[in-house]
Scaffold this active site. Sequence first.
Site, PDB file in Angstrom:
ATOM      1  N   HIS A  43      25.181 -73.709  35.115  1.00 33.21           N
ATOM      2  CA  HIS A  43      25.283 -72.493  35.934  1.00 33.21           C
ATOM      3  C   HIS A  43      26.466 -71.634  35.458  1.00 33.21           C
ATOM      4  CE1 HIS A  43      23.470 -75.379  38.958  1.00 33.21           C
ATOM      5  NE2 HIS A  43      22.604 -74.383  39.000  1.00 33.21           N
ATOM      6  N   SER A  51      21.771 -80.935  35.108  1.00 33.74           N
ATOM      7  CA  SER A  51      20.908 -80.606  36.237  1.00 33.74           C
ATOM      8  C   SER A  51      21.624 -81.047  37.491  1.00 33.74           C
ATOM      9  CB  SER A  51      19.588 -81.384  36.105  1.00 33.74           C
ATOM     10  OG  SER A  51      18.918 -81.419  37.359  1.00 33.74           O
TER      11      SER A  51
END
Length: 280
Positions: free
Chosen positions: A37, A185
């Site tokens: 991210h 993840s």
Amino acid sequence: MKILSTIAEMRAAARAVRREGKLLGFVPTMGALHEGHLSLVRAARQRSDVVAASIFVNPTQFGPKEDFSKYPRSFERDCELLQGEGVELLFAPTSEEMYPPGAVTWVTVEGLSEKLDGKSRPGHFRGVTTVVAKLFHAVEPDVAFFGQKDAAQVANLRQMVRDLNFAVEMVVCPIVREADGLALSSRNAYLDSEQRRQARVLSRALRQMAAAYERGERNALVLAEAGRKVMAEEPAVRLDYLEIVDPDTLDPVATIARPTLAAVAAYVGATRLIDNVVLG
Ligand code: PAF
């Protein structure tokens, strides 16, 4: 960093930015942020004057038996990370704000939404395209940033942007991996140490396929077989799909003649992980 929880507040803040002639970049997330991210936020910083992010664990993209209620949530820490990366606007709505009672309208990319993850997660992509359309309406970004790890999500969103004429440029950023190859993840947090070791088989299978491609193999069946053989080395890991597809249509490809997506999804215990590599 300003935290905005209603669509009206978010829209007003974003419009104020654009009124100043500034380019607004947007990174939508479901929180539980990791380096993947943050790489999107950094790309957004480079490409835009002001960066907005969102944190919203979107209930409509989870199936009834999926992990919505236990999906990792770390709002305070996420805020610190986003602030540290220079995000100026954070949209963090409630479920009621995003889905008021009585809402019955969906955005569905027909066909595409039933392929790859859409096959094993019915309704998933409908939830993703609906929420991203709603987020785009709230933020009205010039540029939006997504991760290549969710390659089928990228295909669905690109098609939605084209079909619904969103004035948003889509930027897709490379997969960020752990040193041993595992794609980052938020769901990696579910893995115990043995599962964490087993999970490496996904990236190993893709690396094997990429190596065979580099050696000149262009037959998708042969490449897929090479990948499946590696996946079988971890019998505890249950393969969902391993496919070689066109990155835009997600349709199977027989012979690789242009950049082609090799994508894998598998269950490690109860945790479903995905990964992919582009061949060519
Ligand atoms: O990729 C994600 O984290 C989500 O699918 C997204 C795009 C934020 C929509 O909820």
